[in-house]
Design a protein around this motif. Sequence first.
Motif, PDB file in Angstrom:
ATOM      1  N   GLY A   1      24.664  77.689  63.293  1.00 59.31           N
ATOM      2  CA  GLY A   1      24.858  76.764  64.403  1.00 59.31           C
ATOM      3  C   GLY A   1      26.247  76.180  64.519  1.00 59.31           C
ATOM      4  N   LYS A   2      27.174  76.547  63.642  1.00 57.64           N
ATOM      5  CA  LYS A   2      28.532  76.003  63.672  1.00 57.64           C
ATOM      6  C   LYS A   2      29.452  76.861  64.551  1.00 57.64           C
ATOM      7  N   LYS A   3      30.383  76.195  65.235  1.00 57.50           N
ATOM      8  CA  LYS A   3      31.436  76.904  65.944  1.00 57.50           C
ATOM      9  C   LYS A   3      32.496  77.349  64.932  1.00 57.50           C
ATOM     10  N   TYR A   4      32.966  78.588  65.080  1.00 56.42           N
ATOM     11  CA  TYR A   4      33.988  79.100  64.184  1.00 56.42           C
ATOM     12  C   TYR A   4      35.232  79.503  64.969  1.00 56.42           C
ATOM     13  N   TYR A   5      36.389  79.362  64.282  1.00 57.26           N
ATOM     14  CA  TYR A   5      37.692  79.632  64.884  1.00 57.26           C
ATOM     15  C   TYR A   5      38.477  80.590  63.979  1.00 57.26           C
ATOM     16  N   ILE A   6      39.518  81.210  64.544  1.00 57.25           N
ATOM     17  CA  ILE A   6      40.353  82.142  63.796  1.00 57.25           C
ATOM     18  C   ILE A   6      41.606  81.422  63.312  1.00 57.25           C
ATOM     19  N   THR A   7      41.842  81.433  61.998  1.00 55.90           N
ATOM     20  CA  THR A   7      43.056  80.838  61.448  1.00 55.90           C
ATOM     21  C   THR A   7      44.223  81.798  61.589  1.00 55.90           C
ATOM     22  N   GLY A   8      45.402  81.291  61.307  1.00 51.07           N
ATOM     23  CA  GLY A   8      46.583  82.145  61.327  1.00 51.07           C
ATOM     24  C   GLY A   8      46.534  83.243  60.293  1.00 51.07           C
ATOM     25  N   ALA A   9      45.718  83.053  59.247  1.00 54.52           N
ATOM     26  CA  ALA A   9      45.576  84.069  58.203  1.00 54.52           C
ATOM     27  C   ALA A   9      44.532  85.113  58.559  1.00 54.52           C
ATOM     28  N   GLY A  10      43.878  84.961  59.733  1.00 55.75           N
ATOM     29  CA  GLY A  10      42.875  85.924  60.163  1.00 55.75           C
ATOM     30  C   GLY A  10      41.496  85.687  59.586  1.00 55.75           C
ATOM     31  N   THR A  11      41.264  84.504  59.024  1.00 52.45           N
ATOM     32  CA  THR A  11      39.957  84.160  58.463  1.00 52.45           C
ATOM     33  C   THR A  11      39.230  83.195  59.385  1.00 52.45           C
ATOM     34  N   LEU A  12      37.941  82.990  59.125  1.00 53.84           N
ATOM     35  CA  LEU A  12      37.136  82.078  59.934  1.00 53.84           C
ATOM     36  C   LEU A  12      37.171  80.668  59.357  1.00 53.84           C
ATOM     37  N   THR A  13      37.171  79.682  60.247  1.00 52.57           N
ATOM     38  CA  THR A  13      37.150  78.284  59.853  1.00 52.57           C
ATOM     39  C   THR A  13      36.380  77.492  60.901  1.00 52.57           C
TER      40      THR A  13
END
Length: 288
Positions: A252-264
């Motif tokens: 249920g969490k929204k995830y974003y792309i970091t500059g390192a290409g990982t999810l946060t």
Amino acid sequence: TASHHTQDIIWDSTNSRVIVFGRTYQGTGTSWTGYYRVGTISGTGSGASISWGSLAYQTGSNQGPTNTTGYHDVKNNKIVMLWIDGSNSSKITGKVGTLNTSNNSISWGSTVVHSTETSNQMLECVYDPNTGLGTMWYRGMAHSNNLYALTTSVSGTTLTFEAHTQLSDSDVGGDGSHCVSVDYDTVSKRVVGLAHKEDDNGEPFYGWTKAGSVSSNNGSFIGFSDAAYTNGQTATVKVTGNTSTQSGLTVGKKYYITGAGTLTTDSDNNNNPHAGVSLSATKLLIKG
């Protein structure tokens, strides 16, 4: 071991180890060579101590005239070692290593030499956890001794030198000095550095500072591969629907792309692109 004014020390937060880099007169004392040593810190306060692994020499490379430095790549859990190779036209050189915690040693990948960038003074680097890249400040011999920054990246045990950027419009360093310091500000997500700089007459010296962001390509995010691929393979990228190639997600969490290409789950004030919403620990509904 006879050391010199070119040491650096880094902290491996993943393995809880300290790594020291430097250079020394080895053997007969006729030339400089680089060394490194890994230590384990035990205890606290006045009772703290460090247990060191064996002193390891970097054979086959004259480290003159200046620095050996490095950083811990948290994303890839690798140690990066960088130096100026005085035996090869003072070219900036580096390699990537894997730390062995059982005996405090490091196994290294192949040495990589920058094709154009050289330096005769000052070399220090820092890791940017937001982009997963390293950035190194140095005095550019090929650029009228102006201060430059060079970005580095890691894939497996391979080091890649990325873009280099001019930071000053006049000579830095001089008079045999080796003064540069660089760090990462976790609040502003910027690399911050300090170097000394000369006036037109070569003196007096005074401080010179700079802050900047390390570039990444997270703004070009389009989707997720449907499986694991290696360089050179043709990949299928899913831009809609869902992907089950993830792990450790919170439902249920929204995830974003970091500059390192990982999810946060941190949007970083909308600077990180929205990737999607987690459906399970391993599945993400891609934002269309």
